[in-house]
Design a protein around this motif. Structure first.
Motif, PDB file in Angstrom:
ATOM      1  N   GLN A 162       0.932  -1.251   0.038  1.00  0.00           N
ATOM      2  CA  GLN A 162      -0.019   0.139   0.002  1.00  0.00           C
ATOM      3  C   GLN A 162       0.790   1.282  -0.151  1.00  0.00           C
ATOM      4  OE1 GLN A 162      -3.620   0.065  -0.105  1.00  0.00           O
ATOM      5  NE2 GLN A 162      -2.852  -1.959  -0.621  1.00  0.00           N
ATOM      6  N   GLU A 163       0.559   2.133  -0.832  1.00  0.00           N
ATOM      7  CA  GLU A 163       1.244   3.532  -0.753  1.00  0.00           C
ATOM      8  C   GLU A 163       0.278   4.731  -0.433  1.00  0.00           C
ATOM      9  OE1 GLU A 163       2.426   4.440  -4.850  1.00  0.00           O
ATOM     10  OE2 GLU A 163       0.365   4.166  -5.565  1.00  0.00           O
ATOM     11  N   SER A 164       0.766   5.815   0.352  1.00  0.00           N
ATOM     12  CA  SER A 164       0.137   6.621   0.728  1.00  0.00           C
ATOM     13  C   SER A 164       0.824   7.891   0.660  1.00  0.00           C
ATOM     14  CB  SER A 164      -0.363   6.555   2.317  1.00  0.00           C
ATOM     15  OG  SER A 164       0.640   6.559   3.004  1.00  0.00           O
ATOM     16  N   TYR A 165       0.344   9.122   0.431  1.00  0.00           N
ATOM     17  CA  TYR A 165       0.658  10.619   0.633  1.00  0.00           C
ATOM     18  C   TYR A 165       0.479  11.105   1.988  1.00  0.00           C
ATOM     19  CZ  TYR A 165       1.557  10.050  -4.307  1.00  0.00           C
ATOM     20  OH  TYR A 165       2.060   9.810  -5.419  1.00  0.00           O
ATOM     21  N   VAL A 166       1.519  11.696   2.547  1.00  0.00           N
ATOM     22  CA  VAL A 166       1.343  12.091   4.064  1.00  0.00           C
ATOM     23  C   VAL A 166       2.173  13.434   3.888  1.00  0.00           C
ATOM     24  CG1 VAL A 166       1.599   9.622   4.896  1.00  0.00           C
ATOM     25  CG2 VAL A 166       3.593  10.859   4.558  1.00  0.00           C
ATOM     26  N   SER A 167       2.283  14.018   5.161  1.00  0.00           N
ATOM     27  CA  SER A 167       2.734  15.379   5.292  1.00  0.00           C
ATOM     28  C   SER A 167       3.536  15.358   6.589  1.00  0.00           C
ATOM     29  CB  SER A 167       1.989  16.483   5.141  1.00  0.00           C
ATOM     30  OG  SER A 167       2.730  17.630   5.351  1.00  0.00           O
ATOM     31  N   ILE A 168       4.959  15.012   6.692  1.00  0.00           N
ATOM     32  CA  ILE A 168       5.663  15.202   7.837  1.00  0.00           C
ATOM     33  C   ILE A 168       6.762  16.113   7.618  1.00  0.00           C
ATOM     34  CG2 ILE A 168       7.182  13.562   9.737  1.00  0.00           C
ATOM     35  CD1 ILE A 168       5.275  11.139   8.775  1.00  0.00           C
ATOM     36  N   PRO A 169       6.636  17.356   8.185  1.00  0.00           N
ATOM     37  CA  PRO A 169       7.621  18.090   7.784  1.00  0.00           C
ATOM     38  C   PRO A 169       8.719  18.205   8.714  1.00  0.00           C
ATOM     39  CG  PRO A 169       5.833  19.194   8.914  1.00  0.00           C
ATOM     40  CD  PRO A 169       5.421  17.942   8.585  1.00  0.00           C
ATOM     41  N   PHE A 170       9.911  18.439   8.315  1.00  0.00           N
ATOM     42  CA  PHE A 170      11.127  18.673   9.158  1.00  0.00           C
ATOM     43  C   PHE A 170      11.843  19.689   8.718  1.00  0.00           C
ATOM     44  CE2 PHE A 170      12.210  15.335   6.344  1.00  0.00           C
ATOM     45  CZ  PHE A 170      13.588  15.429   5.951  1.00  0.00           C
ATOM     46  N   GLU A 171      12.773  20.263   9.688  1.00  0.00           N
ATOM     47  CA  GLU A 171      13.549  21.345   9.386  1.00  0.00           C
ATOM     48  C   GLU A 171      14.952  21.263   8.626  1.00  0.00           C
ATOM     49  OE1 GLU A 171      15.884  25.034  11.965  1.00  0.00           O
ATOM     50  OE2 GLU A 171      13.727  24.136  12.846  1.00  0.00           O
TER      51      GLU A 171
END
Length: 470
Positions: A415-424
């Motif tokens: 399974q693939e998924s689009y996520v948003s885990i930002p980092f500096e």
């Protein structure tokens, strides 16, 4: 700048001896108490003695904070053992009540409920305390890293011997912090190497160690990190390579983090010796596993591994892999090696996939790609990728200061998924990013600097809720 002898006493005798030759003018006098006061005129342009005195004062303050946190960690361990004992006793009691409900009254049931609420309140309180300590430890690490970076620059500009004493003090604090964090991990995160979580929850702020070992800002290409599956006795070993382009012709090993920062290498292996062999590679996506360097071969496109124990190299083709599709930040990153809790991996793209990422699992014994998965993400749009527990994580740039994990592919479920885990990001361009399963950290080579990140996971189960995710 006028400094008294008292300032120099704050340093070491080595600093005093080294500074003596820099004095341009001096005088001696006595005060009414009979104490002899010596003054020296030391221009700021000659040596920043005031800065080092200030840094030593900061070191004392950091050490005080660190001692407090070490004491807290020891207290947490005692409390945690008590809470675990309480929970075990309650578990036994509830089991007895379930097996023989007629022997227990409503009063007994209410008493058990009260005990459960009390333990729950204690755990919430402990969890808040642990999170506070975690934040403080990260802040201390950042302070130490910044100061070591400043001292590195002073070492380049001024007399190395004069700066070295203060620099060593901070590195001793760094070692003390590492020991405290390791103990913290042992108590609150027993899950290193175990995949009982639901993936990455967030990434810490960047931890900047220092400029590369060559002290060369032009060495923007390279990588650093730890062995992902170290041989016995090499658990603390670090490695580094940097260069002004994507050529890979050397790997340098350090016995531990302290020696990496001090640039005191234990071994260095050349991948090219004139008239003997040419094992050079290209790109910035290599890793070290079981004292073996896995990298992209240069002379014939394919994957190679250089065994640093036997000093031998093996080369293999990757079926259908194309040399046309690189990552967003750098050329020649066509084969990207990664290692996680479940083994060794390589990502690439093919003409058949039209530049979309392909993930391959490598059999470490035969050194062949044994299983392949096709993803839907276009490789040239990706900043970098890494593997954690059989899950592919891909990153992309958000802006000059922010990177984002935007895509995952789970090889277990396909399974693939689009996520948003930002980092500096420390600086806007980086060429190396890999996860290490031995400490659950990300290692980044960012514009010539050693940078790392702690990773927090989504844990299941009550015990894991106490983990801060180091």
């Amino acid at each position: 700048m006028i400094v008294t002898l008292l300032y120099f006493v704050l340093f070491r005798s080595a600093v005093v001896e080294g500074a003596r030759s820099l004095w341009t003018e001096g005088s001696g006098s006595g005060d009414p108490s009979g104490e002899c006061i010596c003054e020296a005129f030391l221009p700021n342009s000659t040596f920043p003695i005031g800065e080092l005195i200030s840094l030593e004062s900061t070191a004392v303050e950091i050490n005080r904070k660190l001692e407090i946190e070490i004491s807290k960690v020891e207290t947490y361990e005692v409390k945690l053992n008590i809470y675990i004992a309480k929970i075990s006793n309650l578990t036994v009691l509830i089991k007895l009540m379930e097996d023989d409900p007629d022997s227990y009254s409503e009063f007994h049931l209410e008493e058990v409920k009260i005990q459960i609420k009390q333990v729950e309140a204690l755990i919430v309180e402990l969890q808040a305390s642990i999170q506070t300590t975690s934040t403080v430890l990260i802040t201390i690490r950042q302070q130490i890293s910044v100061v070591i970076s400043v001292l590195t620059q002073l070492e380049i500009t001024y007399d190395k011997n004069l700066v070295l004493v203060t620099r060593r003090e901070y590195l001793i604090l760094q070692q003390k912090l590492e020991a405290c964090e390791i103990r913290h991990n042992e108590i609150f995160n027993p899950n290193i190497g175990i995949c009982n979580h639901r993936g990455i929850r967030r990434i810490s702020k960047p931890i900047i160690s220092q400029l590369n070992a060559n002290l060369n800002g032009a060495f923007k290409y390279g990588g650093w990190g730890k062995d992902s599956k170290p041989l016995p006795g090499s658990e603390n070993m670090h490695w580094y390579y940097g260069y002004s382009d994507t050529l890979v012709n050397k790997i340098t090993l350090y016995s531990d983090y302290y020696n990496l920062i001090m640039r005191q290498a234990s071994k260095s292996h050349e991948l090219f010796v004139n008239y003997k062999y040419d094992w050079q590679g290209t790109g910035n996506n290599y890793i070290v596993r079981e004292n073996t360097l896995y990298y992209q071969f240069r002379s014939t496109f394919g994957m190679a591994k250089f065994n640093m124990t036997s000093l031998s190299t093996l080369y293999k083709e990757v079926p259908k892999a194309s040399a046309r599709f690189s990552y967003h930040y750098s050329a020649n990153q066509n084969l990207d090696f990664a290692a996680d809790e479940s083994g060794l991996w390589v990502t690439y793209a093919t003409e058949e996939s039209k530049g979309k990422l392909v993930l391959g699992k490598i059999d470490e014994k035969t050194f062949v790609v044994e299983e392949v998965w096709q993803t839907s993400v276009f490789k040239p749009s990706v900043g970098n990728s890494f593997m954690v527990c059989g899950v592919l994580y891909a990153t992309r740039s958000v802006d000059s200061k922010t990177e984002e994990i935007f895509y995952t592919f789970d090889t277990h479920t396909e399974q693939e998924s689009y996520v948003s885990i930002p980092f500096e990001k420390f600086q806007d361009v980086y060429v190396y990013l890999d996860y290490n399963p031995t400490d659950q950290k990300l290692y980044m080579y960012n514009n010539g600097y050693y940078v790392s990140y702690h990773v927090w996971f989504n844990y299941e189960g009550s015990r894991d809720q106490l983990s801060i995710g180091y």
